[in-house]
Scaffold this active site. Structure first.
Site, PDB file in Angstrom:
ATOM      1  N   GLU A   1      -3.950   2.078  -7.548  1.00  0.00           N
ATOM      2  CA  GLU A   1      -4.313   3.142  -6.605  1.00  0.00           C
ATOM      3  C   GLU A   1      -3.416   4.353  -6.852  1.00  0.00           C
ATOM      4  O   GLU A   1      -2.369   4.491  -6.188  1.00  0.00           O
ATOM      5  CB  GLU A   1      -4.113   2.665  -5.171  1.00  0.00           C
ATOM      6  CG  GLU A   1      -5.059   1.577  -4.738  1.00  0.00           C
ATOM      7  CD  GLU A   1      -5.412   1.704  -3.264  1.00  0.00           C
ATOM      8  OE1 GLU A   1      -6.603   1.716  -2.964  1.00  0.00           O
ATOM      9  OE2 GLU A   1      -4.514   1.835  -2.427  1.00  0.00           O
TER      10      GLU A   1
ATOM     11  N   HIS B   1       0.846  -1.202   0.000  1.00  0.00           N
ATOM     12  CA  HIS B   1       0.000   0.000   0.000  1.00  0.00           C
ATOM     13  C   HIS B   1       0.883   1.253   0.000  1.00  0.00           C
ATOM     14  O   HIS B   1       1.947   1.261   0.633  1.00  0.00           O
ATOM     15  CB  HIS B   1      -0.919  -0.009   1.225  1.00  0.00           C
ATOM     16  CG  HIS B   1      -1.985   1.043   1.141  1.00  0.00           C
ATOM     17  ND1 HIS B   1      -1.737   2.349   1.460  1.00  0.00           N
ATOM     18  CD2 HIS B   1      -3.271   0.984   0.729  1.00  0.00           C
ATOM     19  CE1 HIS B   1      -2.840   3.059   1.259  1.00  0.00           C
ATOM     20  NE2 HIS B   1      -3.785   2.247   0.810  1.00  0.00           N
TER      21      HIS B   1
HETATM   22  P1  PGA Z   1      -9.324   6.244  -0.145  1.00  0.00           P
HETATM   23  O1  PGA Z   1      -8.154   5.215   0.194  1.00  0.00           O
HETATM   24  O2  PGA Z   1     -10.494   5.427  -0.636  1.00  0.00           O
HETATM   25  O3  PGA Z   1      -9.579   6.944   1.137  1.00  0.00           O
HETATM   26  O4  PGA Z   1      -8.804   7.149  -1.209  1.00  0.00           O
HETATM   27  C1  PGA Z   1      -7.895   4.108  -0.608  1.00  0.00           C
HETATM   28  C2  PGA Z   1      -6.715   3.368  -0.052  1.00  0.00           C
HETATM   29  O5  PGA Z   1      -5.833   4.022   0.542  1.00  0.00           O
HETATM   30  O6  PGA Z   1      -6.622   2.138  -0.185  1.00  0.00           O
END
Ligand code: PGA
Length: 223
Positions: A149, A85
């Site tokens: 992401e 992450h």
């Molecule tokens: P968010 O976070 O939906 O708050 O943007 C996603 C994540 O960090 O996995």
């Protein structure tokens, strides 16, 4: 194939918030994978939830103070782990090489892996995604989930357009044809329809996962 919804609760909720969450979501408990703080895992498991961890270590056991292993969580009944992450990369200086070791150890212990990748600045994704994916998956042949992401989207309220998302998904598919690709970054009940394209195999949700009413509305759109 049914899309998966992964709720990354991050380091949120005290004990009472967690008990209320478990109660509020019980009707939906098989519709998503919840990734709570490790201390809350047994409560979710005992109540029949599908559970993942937010991070995992790359040894099975030993003198590694503060760490938790794939073998340990697998023996509890956890089925998934997030790896790489962006908050782990940023706050704990996790490298692609460490992420690769974590993924191999998790797969060896029978966990399903969700590898997070993403670029810092909008539009500039190719080199960074290629490095993150090829290094993290070096020597890994089992298919895994890759969560795209973009860092510029996480927690910012911004999301890619459908065209941007499709372009990146096609690029990831070129690099790793067997992967299933999730999208994460500011997914909420307002924008879920626009990122819910058929090429996406599911979603990784941060902030919005803390509100049970938001999660229910997101599930209504995706399911
Ligand atoms: P968010 O976070 O939906 O708050 O943007 C996603 C994540 O960090 O996995």
């Amino acid at each position: 194939m049914e899309k998966i919804i992964v709720l990354n609760l991050k380091m949120n909720m005290d004990y009472n918030d967690m008990l209320k969450y478990i109660e509020d979501m019980k009707v939906y408990k098989k519709d998503f994978i919840v990734c709570p703080s490790n201390i809350y895992i047994p409560y979710f498991l005992e109540n029949g939830y599908e559970v993942g961890v937010q991070n995992i270590f790359y040894h099975d056991s030993g003198s590694y103070t503060g760490e938790v292993s794939s073998r340990q969580v697998k023996s509890l009944g956890v089925k998934y782990t997030i790896a790489g992450h962006s908050e782990r990369r940023r706050c704990f200086q996790e490298t692609d090489e460490q992420i690769n070791r974590k993924i191999k150890c998790a797969l060896k212990n029978g966990l399903e892996v969700i590898l997070c990748v993403g670029e810092k600045a909008r539009g500039d994704y190719k080199e960074i995604l290629k490095k993150q994916i090829l290094e993290a998956l070096d020597g890994v042949s089992k298919p895994i989930y890759i969560a795209y992401e973009p860092i510029w989207a996480i927690g910012s309220g911004n999301t890619p357009t459908k065209e941007e998302l499709l372009e990146v998904i096609n690029y990831i598919k070129e690099l790793k044809p067997s992967s299933k690709i999730l999208y994460g970054g500011s997914v909420n009940k307002e924008n879920i329809s626009s990122v819910n394209i058929k090429e996406v195999s599911g979603f990784l949700i941060g902030n919005a996962s803390l509100s049970t009413s938001h999660v229910k509305q997101i599930l209504d759109v995706v399911r």
